[in-house]
Motif scaffolding. Structure first.
Motif, PDB file in Angstrom:
ATOM      1  N   PHE A   1     -25.891  66.227  10.790  1.00 20.33           N
ATOM      2  CA  PHE A   1     -26.799  65.952  11.893  1.00 20.33           C
ATOM      3  C   PHE A   1     -26.650  67.051  12.925  1.00 20.33           C
ATOM      4  CE2 PHE A   1     -22.862  63.624  12.447  1.00 20.33           C
ATOM      5  CZ  PHE A   1     -22.428  64.069  13.692  1.00 20.33           C
ATOM      6  N   ASP A   2     -27.616  67.152  13.805  1.00 16.41           N
ATOM      7  CA  ASP A   2     -27.576  68.124  14.895  1.00 16.41           C
ATOM      8  C   ASP A   2     -26.584  67.608  15.931  1.00 16.41           C
ATOM      9  OD1 ASP A   2     -27.965  69.707  17.135  1.00 16.41           O
ATOM     10  OD2 ASP A   2     -30.140  69.509  17.144  1.00 16.41           O
ATOM     11  N   PRO A   3     -25.467  68.295  16.136  1.00 15.69           N
ATOM     12  CA  PRO A   3     -24.451  67.792  17.067  1.00 15.69           C
ATOM     13  C   PRO A   3     -24.905  67.785  18.526  1.00 15.69           C
ATOM     14  CG  PRO A   3     -23.863  69.970  16.311  1.00 15.69           C
ATOM     15  CD  PRO A   3     -25.070  69.541  15.512  1.00 15.69           C
ATOM     16  N   SER A   4     -25.983  68.463  18.824  1.00 13.02           N
ATOM     17  CA  SER A   4     -26.483  68.468  20.200  1.00 13.02           C
ATOM     18  C   SER A   4     -27.515  67.358  20.435  1.00 13.02           C
ATOM     19  CB  SER A   4     -27.095  69.825  20.548  1.00 13.02           C
ATOM     20  OG  SER A   4     -28.253  70.053  19.774  1.00 13.02           O
ATOM     21  N   ASP A   5     -27.804  66.581  19.399  1.00 13.50           N
ATOM     22  CA  ASP A   5     -28.802  65.512  19.480  1.00 13.50           C
ATOM     23  C   ASP A   5     -28.107  64.166  19.289  1.00 13.50           C
ATOM     24  OD1 ASP A   5     -30.861  63.682  19.073  1.00 13.50           O
ATOM     25  OD2 ASP A   5     -32.018  65.020  17.779  1.00 13.50           O
ATOM     26  N   SER A   6     -27.829  63.476  20.383  1.00 17.16           N
ATOM     27  CA  SER A   6     -27.085  62.224  20.293  1.00 17.16           C
ATOM     28  C   SER A   6     -27.848  61.158  19.516  1.00 17.16           C
ATOM     29  CB  SER A   6     -26.712  61.721  21.686  1.00 17.16           C
ATOM     30  OG  SER A   6     -27.871  61.504  22.466  1.00 17.16           O
TER      31      SER A   6
ATOM     32  N   ALA B   1     -29.852  61.706  16.951  1.00 21.29           N
ATOM     33  CA  ALA B   1     -29.694  62.055  15.533  1.00 21.29           C
ATOM     34  C   ALA B   1     -28.293  61.684  15.052  1.00 21.29           C
ATOM     35  CB  ALA B   1     -29.946  63.546  15.329  1.00 21.29           C
ATOM     36  N   MET B   2     -27.296  61.896  15.904  1.00 22.70           N
ATOM     37  CA  MET B   2     -25.930  61.532  15.545  1.00 22.70           C
ATOM     38  C   MET B   2     -25.819  60.020  15.340  1.00 22.70           C
ATOM     39  SD  MET B   2     -22.354  62.099  17.668  1.00 22.70           S
ATOM     40  CE  MET B   2     -22.758  63.768  18.059  1.00 22.70           C
ATOM     41  N   ALA B   3     -26.360  59.255  16.260  1.00 28.58           N
ATOM     42  CA  ALA B   3     -26.309  57.798  16.146  1.00 28.58           C
ATOM     43  C   ALA B   3     -27.029  57.327  14.891  1.00 28.58           C
ATOM     44  CB  ALA B   3     -26.914  57.163  17.387  1.00 28.58           C
ATOM     45  N   GLU B   4     -28.179  57.906  14.613  1.00 32.70           N
ATOM     46  CA  GLU B   4     -28.958  57.520  13.433  1.00 32.70           C
ATOM     47  C   GLU B   4     -28.198  57.844  12.146  1.00 32.70           C
ATOM     48  OE1 GLU B   4     -33.207  58.694  11.349  1.00 32.70           O
ATOM     49  OE2 GLU B   4     -32.997  58.943  13.517  1.00 32.70           O
ATOM     50  N   ALA B   5     -27.539  58.997  12.127  1.00 33.30           N
ATOM     51  CA  ALA B   5     -26.813  59.412  10.930  1.00 33.30           C
ATOM     52  C   ALA B   5     -25.554  58.578  10.700  1.00 33.30           C
ATOM     53  CB  ALA B   5     -26.447  60.894  11.036  1.00 33.30           C
ATOM     54  N   LEU B   6     -24.885  58.184  11.770  1.00 36.14           N
ATOM     55  CA  LEU B   6     -23.620  57.474  11.632  1.00 36.14           C
ATOM     56  C   LEU B   6     -23.767  55.958  11.535  1.00 36.14           C
ATOM     57  CD1 LEU B   6     -21.396  59.561  14.058  1.00 36.14           C
ATOM     58  CD2 LEU B   6     -21.620  59.760  11.573  1.00 36.14           C
TER      59      LEU B   6
END
Length: 70
Positions: free
Chosen positions: A10-15, A17-22
């Motif tokens: 995921f894009d580490p600068s996009d919270s 996207a991070m939440a969606e991926a995790l």
């Protein structure tokens, strides 16, 4: 990519996207186990001695190519 199919990317600068991926990893314990197994399988493909030798070879070649340059 070293991680291949053994990681959730995921894009580490996009919270968001991070939440969606995790989120699936939190919701589904089996998925965590799956990625843990995949990670161990991928790590078996790498050997620090080979990596160290390849790195040293590259540094030596670079030093020879640049010998005498300021």
């Amino acid at each position: 990519e070293v991680a291949g199919d053994a990681a959730v990317l995921f894009d580490p600068s996009d919270s968001a996207a991070m939440a969606e991926a995790l989120a699936p990893l939190i919701a589904e314990r089996g998925l965590c186990d799956h990625y843990a197994r995949k990670g161990l399988e991928r790590s078996a493909r790498y050997d620090w001695r080979i990596t160290a030798r390849q790195t040293l070879d590259l540094l030596e070649r670079t030093a020879l190519q640049n010998a005498g340059r300021p």
